[in-house]
Design a protein around this motif. Structure first.
Motif, PDB file in Angstrom:
ATOM      1  N   ASN A  73      -3.535   9.839  14.358  1.00  0.00           N
ATOM      2  CA  ASN A  73      -2.442  10.821  14.278  1.00  0.00           C
ATOM      3  C   ASN A  73      -1.785  11.063  15.618  1.00  0.00           C
ATOM      4  OD1 ASN A  73      -3.098  11.205  11.696  1.00  0.00           O
ATOM      5  ND2 ASN A  73      -4.042  13.215  11.972  1.00  0.00           N
ATOM      6  N   ASP A  86       0.848  -1.180   0.000  1.00  0.00           N
ATOM      7  CA  ASP A  86       0.000   0.000   0.000  1.00  0.00           C
ATOM      8  C   ASP A  86       0.884   1.230   0.000  1.00  0.00           C
ATOM      9  OD1 ASP A  86      -1.915   1.859   0.296  1.00  0.00           O
ATOM     10  OD2 ASP A  86      -2.613   1.208   2.266  1.00  0.00           O
ATOM     11  N   GLU A  87       0.530   2.206  -0.835  1.00  0.00           N
ATOM     12  CA  GLU A  87       1.355   3.416  -0.859  1.00  0.00           C
ATOM     13  C   GLU A  87       1.171   4.227   0.419  1.00  0.00           C
ATOM     14  OE1 GLU A  87      -1.320   3.010  -2.738  1.00  0.00           O
ATOM     15  OE2 GLU A  87      -2.457   4.882  -2.943  1.00  0.00           O
ATOM     16  N   ARG A  88       0.165   3.868   1.219  1.00  0.00           N
ATOM     17  CA  ARG A  88      -0.066   4.623   2.445  1.00  0.00           C
ATOM     18  C   ARG A  88       0.610   3.989   3.663  1.00  0.00           C
ATOM     19  NH1 ARG A  88      -6.135   4.530   0.636  1.00  0.00           N
ATOM     20  NH2 ARG A  88      -5.232   2.611  -0.137  1.00  0.00           N
ATOM     21  N   LEU A  89       1.330   2.899   3.435  1.00  0.00           N
ATOM     22  CA  LEU A  89       2.106   2.308   4.536  1.00  0.00           C
ATOM     23  C   LEU A  89       3.377   3.119   4.704  1.00  0.00           C
ATOM     24  CD1 LEU A  89       2.933   0.136   6.576  1.00  0.00           C
ATOM     25  CD2 LEU A  89       3.745  -1.240   4.692  1.00  0.00           C
ATOM     26  N   ARG A  90       3.578   3.632   5.907  1.00  0.00           N
ATOM     27  CA  ARG A  90       4.754   4.467   6.166  1.00  0.00           C
ATOM     28  C   ARG A  90       5.767   3.716   7.021  1.00  0.00           C
ATOM     29  NH1 ARG A  90       3.073   6.462   2.684  1.00  0.00           N
ATOM     30  NH2 ARG A  90       2.019   8.431   2.334  1.00  0.00           N
ATOM     31  N   LEU A 114      -0.108   2.649   8.983  1.00  0.00           N
ATOM     32  CA  LEU A 114      -0.867   3.043   7.798  1.00  0.00           C
ATOM     33  C   LEU A 114      -1.301   4.490   7.998  1.00  0.00           C
ATOM     34  CD1 LEU A 114      -3.159   0.011   6.956  1.00  0.00           C
ATOM     35  CD2 LEU A 114      -1.037   0.690   5.885  1.00  0.00           C
ATOM     36  N   GLN A 115      -0.904   5.326   7.082  1.00  0.00           N
ATOM     37  CA  GLN A 115      -1.075   6.755   7.299  1.00  0.00           C
ATOM     38  C   GLN A 115      -2.532   7.177   7.438  1.00  0.00           C
ATOM     39  OE1 GLN A 115      -0.012   9.390   4.206  1.00  0.00           O
ATOM     40  NE2 GLN A 115       0.881  10.860   5.601  1.00  0.00           N
ATOM     41  N   ASP A 116      -3.408   6.540   6.684  1.00  0.00           N
ATOM     42  CA  ASP A 116      -4.792   6.994   6.734  1.00  0.00           C
ATOM     43  C   ASP A 116      -5.635   6.182   7.705  1.00  0.00           C
ATOM     44  OD1 ASP A 116      -4.517   4.775   5.187  1.00  0.00           O
ATOM     45  OD2 ASP A 116      -6.320   5.170   4.031  1.00  0.00           O
ATOM     46  N   LYS A 143     -10.857  16.022  10.588  1.00  0.00           N
ATOM     47  CA  LYS A 143     -11.029  15.579   9.207  1.00  0.00           C
ATOM     48  C   LYS A 143     -11.814  16.615   8.413  1.00  0.00           C
ATOM     49  CE  LYS A 143     -11.146  10.815   7.706  1.00  0.00           C
ATOM     50  NZ  LYS A 143     -11.714   9.515   7.972  1.00  0.00           N
ATOM     51  N   ASN A 182     -10.044   5.398  10.092  1.00  0.00           N
ATOM     52  CA  ASN A 182     -10.899   4.805   9.084  1.00  0.00           C
ATOM     53  C   ASN A 182     -11.322   3.460   9.639  1.00  0.00           C
ATOM     54  OD1 ASN A 182     -11.962   3.480   6.940  1.00  0.00           O
ATOM     55  ND2 ASN A 182     -10.346   4.060   5.520  1.00  0.00           N
ATOM     56  N   GLN A 197     -16.196   8.589   1.177  1.00  0.00           N
ATOM     57  CA  GLN A 197     -15.587   9.302   2.299  1.00  0.00           C
ATOM     58  C   GLN A 197     -16.620   9.460   3.415  1.00  0.00           C
ATOM     59  OE1 GLN A 197     -12.532   9.672   1.824  1.00  0.00           O
ATOM     60  NE2 GLN A 197     -12.009  10.648   3.737  1.00  0.00           N
TER      61      GLN A 197
END
Lengths: 496, 174
Positions: free
Chosen positions: A194, A165-169, A188-190, B167, A483, B3
């Motif tokens: 945070n 996944d491109e969102r794995l940091r 996972l960034q999303d 968000k 999410n 979303q």
């Protein structure tokens, strides 16, 4: 502050040689080597640490550099020509000695050219290490047989192979003034919260210590509270599939170089009771395995104190169960017998870890015959004590997390002693104290006994039942995922 | 739209009020079951049925397993009321000590204040010391279960709302 201290690289090669001799001990330290060659009438020095570089690549590059003199004659452009001929995909230029030395010490090579105030850094690392093997502590009957190794790059690679996944940091930090150990935080960034991620980063960056040779355990002790708690505040895993599935759930993973286990944050008590095996069997079998395991773990904590209570107060037993209790009391108080047998088992466990394999059979024999049989015959232990201690011990071996099984043993000893002193009151109040203690712990801001107390009906159901994966469409609540859904909501989207 | 779906957190979950009821019911049922085992192993001399059924019913079935099951379910229903009280009074106190106090107050209510309602149950002076200690511990852990769970749920909701606002703000900015 470090920036201002570091010295820029001098264009004079003699100066470089002197610096290296004084600061890094070239010539004294046998593993820090250097090679000097003359290319295009300039002295070129190459520094490396033997044992950390891939020799064949270095030789190939030297060959190219030495051959270069046959074709090139523009002596003034020597540094550019040399850079051009460094045949490797990872070449960097640095301007200060400190940077160059740091890189060399982590296994890269540095090339200094006379008359040029920068050094070329080439990544030819090759760390000694093993290839991925199945971890000993987390075996499964079916499932992937690869495990993390001591190499952080391989470890993040093993995870990346499972989550493309491109969102794995994967963010890198350095910990330790001297050891400069790599610590990598994966999330996972999303999905990951945070607040939680920045809190974790903050804790890692605030570590100030000379080195962390004991890798993950030391880092754990620095970043977590409850430092005296016997219970594991984080879950360790050596399995990339377990790490990947936790990342998907919104957890944060810490990789620490030189350690084959990664840290999963945050963790709860019940999280430590899960095992990859449950997810490899059909949901019903998984549920059955989980219940059996839960029973075994509960027995490992409560069985001995509970039984001790009935030997002290036989009147408490209901009539149907009146046969329980030692038929022959023995010569020593039961509580001492249990303690002796319990500590005997600990001896054996520790011995089993250190015993060389050829002697293991002999050890098993001694343990079985001495403790099992002779102890009863000489009247040291009664046979019930052996039975219940054995059940409790097996129960503690069933615990998937080794740290937790040892901690449970300590909880058991605590309960045992209060029960011996205060009888029924001791057992009840002791259990209450244990529960309240577990509830009061917060591992990385997460209540330790979640989802039992604080109660979360859905999460608790998911712990008690291993749900089929297609029916589990949300992430666990306690990581506060940004999410929450892992699957599109079918019913809702259809209605809209 | 996708979303939107992700933002509407906890869709398909009962509302906070519903979750409070679930917490209360499960807490009541689970801990009175534990209470039954304590009665079975003679830690305490009474179980839920002594208070809830035997005080006003003298039928033989109330003494059997059916009596136990029914009184355990009744405890669960009564416990929903306790959960709502806890929700109104203690939800903002995110600490287990609120629960400890809740449990202790419940114990005082059941064994001292409301005691005249069930004459078949021994008074606090007649009870064995183990019974007093055991019932008190049971009520304390029950109080923590209910009080702390509700406080945590409320705290969790607060965090969720914060994330949601963040968000929305990000969406507006970009």
């Amino acid at each position: 502050m470090q920036k201002s201290k570091s010295k820029p690289i001098s264009p004079k090669i003699e100066e470089v040689t002197r610096y290296m001799k004084e600061r890094v001990g070239v010539g004294k330290s046998y593993d820090f080597g250097y090679r000097e060659v003359v290319i295009l009438k300039r002295k070129v020095q190459l520094y490396y640490v033997n044992g950390l570089v891939e020799s064949s690549i270095v030789v190939r590059m030297m060959q190219e550099l030495v051959n270069l003199a046959d074709h090139e004659f523009e002596y003034k452009k020597a540094p550019e020509i040399i850079e051009n001929r460094l045949i490797h995909e990872q070449v960097e230029k640095v301007k200060t000695y400190d940077e160059a030395v740091d890189q060399v010490l982590s296994g890269l090579i540095a090339i200094f050219v006379d008359g040029y105030d920068q050094a070329f850094i080439i990544d030819v690392r090759h760390y000694p290490g093993r290839s991925p093997e199945e971890p000993d502590t987390e075996r499964v009957i079916r499932g992937a047989r690869d495990g993390f190794t001591e190499n952080i790059v391989e470890n993040t690679g093993l995870t990346r192979r499972r989550i493309r996944d491109e969102r794995l940091r994967h963010e890198m930090f350095k910990v330790g003034e001297r050891s400069k150990t790599d610590v990598c935080i994966g999330y996972l960034q999303d999905v990951a919260d945070n607040d939680f991620v920045s809190y974790a980063k903050e804790r890692i960056q605030s570590i100030e210590v000379a080195g962390v040779p004991m890798a993950d355990k030391t880092v754990e002790e620095f970043i977590l509270g409850h430092k005296w708690s016997p219970l594991p505040m984080v879950r360790y895993t050596e399995r990339p599939d377990v790490a990947a599935s936790h990342l998907m759930d919104g957890h944060v993973i810490l990789y620490i170089d030189t350690s084959p286990s990664v840290i999963i944050l945050p963790t709860t008590f019940f999280n430590c009771l899960e095992h990859a095996e449950e997810y490899r069997q059909s949901p019903l079998i998984g549920t059955y395995i989980r219940w059996t395991r839960l029973l075994a773990v509960m027995l490992s904590i409560f069985l001995l104190p509970f039984w001790l209570l009935f030997t002290l107060e036989p009147a408490m037993l209901p009539d149907e169960l009146a046969f329980i209790g030692p038929n022959k009391e023995g010569n020593i108080p039961i509580v001492l017998q249990i303690l002796m047998a319990g500590i005997g088992v600990e001896f054996m466990r520790m011995a089993a870890v250190h015993t060389p394999t050829p002697l293991a059979t002999a050890l098993g024999l001694i343990a079985a015959v001495l403790i099992g049989d002779i102890a009863i015959q000489v009247g040291m232990l009664s046979s019930e004590v052996i039975l219940y201690v054995a059940i409790a011990t097996i129960g503690s071996y069933v615990t998937p997390s080794y740290e937790l099984s040892v901690a449970n043993k300590m909880l058991m000893f605590f309960l045992l002693i209060v029960t011996a002193i205060f009888k029924a009151d001791g057992f009840v109040v002791g259990t209450l104290i244990l529960l309240l203690y577990l509830i009061s712990i917060k591992a990385f801001r997460t209540p330790y006994l979640w989802p039992f107390i604080p109660f979360d009906a859905r999460a608790m159901a998911r712990f008690l039942m291993r749900y089929p994966v297609p029916y589990v469409n949300s992430r666990p609540n306690y990581v506060h995922p940004k999410n929450i859904y892992t699957q599109p909501l079918k019913t809702n989207s259809r209605n809209k | 739209m996708n979303q939107e779906d992700h933002i509407s957190h906890r869709e398909g979950m009962p509302s906070l009020i519903g979750r409070v009821a679930i917490i209360g019911f499960v807490g009541g049922v689970f801990w009175s079951t534990i209470g039954f085992f304590m009665y079975y192993f003679n830690f305490v001399e009474i179980s839920a049925k002594s208070i809830l059924l035997r005080s006003w019913l003298r039928r033989p079935w109330t003494d059997g397993w059916l009596g136990e099951v029914i009184s355990i379910l009744m405890t669960g229903i009564l416990s929903i009321a306790v959960a709502y009280i806890s929700y109104f009074l203690l939800r903002k106190w995110y600490s287990m000590w609120g629960g400890v106090i809740l449990g202790a107050v419940c114990w005082l209510l059941v064994f001292i204040v409301l005691h005249p309602l069930y004459p078949n149950v021994p008074t606090i002076y007649e009870m064995q010391q183990e019974s007093i200690v055991s019932t008190f511990c049971l009520f304390v852990i029950y109080g923590v279960f209910v009080g702390y769970s509700i406080a945590y749920d409320y705290y969790d909701l607060q965090i969720k709302e914060m994330q949601l606002n963040e968000k929305k703000k990000n969406a507006k900015d970009s």
